[in-house]
Scaffold this motif. Structure first.
Motif, PDB file in Angstrom:
ATOM      1  N   PRO A  20       0.838  -1.195   0.000  1.00 27.61           N
ATOM      2  CA  PRO A  20       0.000   0.000   0.000  1.00 27.61           C
ATOM      3  C   PRO A  20       0.870   1.240   0.000  1.00 27.61           C
ATOM      4  N   PRO A  21       0.307   2.385  -0.366  1.00 23.75           N
ATOM      5  CA  PRO A  21       1.094   3.612  -0.293  1.00 23.75           C
ATOM      6  C   PRO A  21       1.406   3.957   1.150  1.00 23.75           C
ATOM      7  N   PRO A  22       2.505   4.686   1.403  1.00 25.40           N
ATOM      8  CA  PRO A  22       2.831   5.060   2.777  1.00 25.40           C
ATOM      9  C   PRO A  22       1.753   5.931   3.395  1.00 25.40           C
ATOM     10  N   VAL A  23       1.547   5.762   4.691  1.00 20.33           N
ATOM     11  CA  VAL A  23       0.516   6.523   5.395  1.00 20.33           C
ATOM     12  C   VAL A  23       0.967   7.967   5.545  1.00 20.33           C
ATOM     13  N   GLN A  24       0.054   8.884   5.263  1.00 21.89           N
ATOM     14  CA  GLN A  24       0.313  10.308   5.454  1.00 21.89           C
ATOM     15  C   GLN A  24      -0.536  10.785   6.625  1.00 21.89           C
ATOM     16  N   HIS A  25       0.094  11.297   7.656  1.00 24.72           N
ATOM     17  CA  HIS A  25      -0.643  11.700   8.853  1.00 24.72           C
ATOM     18  C   HIS A  25      -1.060  13.172   8.823  1.00 24.72           C
ATOM     19  N   ALA A  26      -0.348  13.982   8.085  1.00 25.96           N
ATOM     20  CA  ALA A  26      -0.675  15.402   8.059  1.00 25.96           C
ATOM     21  C   ALA A  26      -0.156  16.001   6.768  1.00 25.96           C
ATOM     22  N   PRO A  27      -0.755  17.080   6.296  1.00 21.62           N
ATOM     23  CA  PRO A  27      -0.278  17.683   5.055  1.00 21.62           C
ATOM     24  C   PRO A  27       1.090  18.324   5.247  1.00 21.62           C
ATOM     25  N   GLU A  28       1.906  18.262   4.184  1.00 24.97           N
ATOM     26  CA  GLU A  28       3.183  18.958   4.220  1.00 24.97           C
ATOM     27  C   GLU A  28       2.912  20.466   4.146  1.00 24.97           C
ATOM     28  N   PRO A  29       3.838  21.294   4.622  1.00 22.70           N
ATOM     29  CA  PRO A  29       3.590  22.734   4.684  1.00 22.70           C
ATOM     30  C   PRO A  29       3.227  23.349   3.338  1.00 22.70           C
ATOM     31  N   VAL A  30       3.868  22.882   2.247  1.00 24.36           N
ATOM     32  CA  VAL A  30       3.618  23.473   0.939  1.00 24.36           C
ATOM     33  C   VAL A  30       2.555  22.707   0.167  1.00 24.36           C
ATOM     34  N   ASN A  76      -1.929   3.682  -8.105  1.00 22.48           N
ATOM     35  CA  ASN A  76      -1.345   2.434  -7.617  1.00 22.48           C
ATOM     36  C   ASN A  76      -2.403   1.579  -6.926  1.00 22.48           C
ATOM     37  N   VAL A  77      -3.154   2.190  -6.010  1.00 19.26           N
ATOM     38  CA  VAL A  77      -4.180   1.425  -5.291  1.00 19.26           C
ATOM     39  C   VAL A  77      -5.311   1.039  -6.239  1.00 19.26           C
ATOM     40  N   LEU A  78      -5.626   1.905  -7.188  1.00 14.17           N
ATOM     41  CA  LEU A  78      -6.635   1.542  -8.192  1.00 14.17           C
ATOM     42  C   LEU A  78      -6.202   0.301  -8.967  1.00 14.17           C
ATOM     43  N   GLY A  79      -4.915   0.204  -9.266  1.00 12.79           N
ATOM     44  CA  GLY A  79      -4.416  -0.990  -9.939  1.00 12.79           C
ATOM     45  C   GLY A  79      -4.677  -2.239  -9.123  1.00 12.79           C
ATOM     46  N   LEU A  80      -4.426  -2.156  -7.809  1.00 10.72           N
ATOM     47  CA  LEU A  80      -4.693  -3.296  -6.935  1.00 10.72           C
ATOM     48  C   LEU A  80      -6.177  -3.646  -6.923  1.00 10.72           C
ATOM     49  N   VAL A  81      -7.016  -2.624  -6.846  1.00 12.37           N
ATOM     50  CA  VAL A  81      -8.468  -2.863  -6.780  1.00 12.37           C
ATOM     51  C   VAL A  81      -8.963  -3.509  -8.075  1.00 12.37           C
ATOM     52  N   TYR A  82      -8.550  -2.963  -9.200  1.00  9.72           N
ATOM     53  CA  TYR A  82      -9.015  -3.521 -10.475  1.00  9.72           C
ATOM     54  C   TYR A  82      -8.472  -4.936 -10.689  1.00  9.72           C
ATOM     55  N   ALA A  83      -7.254  -5.199 -10.227  1.00  6.95           N
ATOM     56  CA  ALA A  83      -6.739  -6.566 -10.319  1.00  6.95           C
ATOM     57  C   ALA A  83      -7.594  -7.519  -9.502  1.00  6.95           C
ATOM     58  N   ALA A  84      -7.978  -7.089  -8.288  1.00  3.64           N
ATOM     59  CA  ALA A  84      -8.819  -7.927  -7.436  1.00  3.64           C
ATOM     60  C   ALA A  84     -10.214  -8.106  -8.029  1.00  3.64           C
TER      61      ALA A  84
END
Length: 254
Positions: A20-30, A76-84
């Motif tokens: 899975p993509p890495p978890v993002q906990h908060a937005p970056e400043p920019v 990337n995650v869409l690819g996993l979903v469509y494969a499933a």
């Protein structure tokens, strides 16, 4: 029976090692609000995908891409979903879109390589997996090595598969899929003490299933350890009485 264990192991490995993509906990400043919204809905989509809720995952990912059509991890995650979902053309299109947006996205490249192996395009798949490993910032390179090992195993190249699994274990000595695969390969090559050692380590860190217990029965039988063989057999009968492995044990075909 050994070929049946190998086939089941292949399916197990392929299902277990998507990234899975890495978890993002908060937005970056920019970071823009639209990019942050895309991240949040991608993470939600990945969570629903991991729980098998593919329809909800698809809706979350559509929201993510509506917010930011250039957010690679959503593809990337869409690819996993469509494969499933059994949509290989759409799956491949989304993996390629993710990589076009970020060629250094090793999670997407790992998943695309895994997808190619599942589509019997092993050499292409191994190429993608090895390319994922070129990124020094890749967080889980052991997964790419496990997938490459499994892919090589599908082609019958046990020596190459073993090399990949060994590299996975050099990075993470307790990597369960690699330990189990190494036990299977060692058993197939007649290295029964080595198979015993790998399977024992696997059993310490993973919940056994019918296939791993059946493999234990076979390994200990060839080692001549009747007590260990009986222990594996008892666990197989008690925990998985309806499995094909337990039935094979009872009929003498294991």
């Amino acid at each position: 029976m050994r070929s049946g264990i190998l086939a089941g192991l292949a399916a197990f490995l392929l299902c277990a090692c998507a990234s899975p993509p890495p978890v993002q906990h908060a937005p970056e400043p920019v970071q823009t609000a639209s990019r942050y919204r895309a991240q949040i809905h991608t993470q939600l989509g990945a969570g629903y995908y991991s729980r098998g809720q593919l329809g909800v995952a698809l809706e979350e990912l559509k929201v993510a891409l509506a917010a930011d059509p250039n957010y690679g991890p959503a593809y990337n995650v869409l690819g996993l979903v469509y494969a499933a979902l059994g949509e290989p053309t759409l799956a491949e299109q989304n993996f390629l879109r993710a990589l076009a947006l970020d060629p250094n996205d090793s999670e997407a490249r790992n998943n695309y390589g895994l997808f190619l192996c599942q589509r019997n395009r092993q050499e292409e798949g191994i190429g993608q997996l090895l390319q994922a490993l070129r990124n020094p910032l890749y967080r889980t390179p052991e997964l790419a090595y496990v997938n490459a090992g499994n892919c090589a195993q599908q082609t019958g190249d046990r020596k190459r598969a073993q090399e990949f699994f060994e590299k996975a274990l050099q990075i993470q000595p307790s990597q369960p899929q690699a330990l189990r695969a190494m036990a299977e390969i060692a058993y197939g090559d007649g290295r029964f003490d080595e198979a015993h050692a790998h399977l024992a380590r696997y059993m310490q860190i993973a919940q056994p299933d019918a296939e791993s217990l059946a493999l234990g029965v076979q390994i200990e039988r060839r080692r001549g350890d009747r007590q260990a063989e009986a222990s594996y057999a008892a666990q197989l009968r008690n925990r998985f009485p309806q499995s094909k492995e337990a039935q094979a044990l009872e009929s003498g075909d294991l």
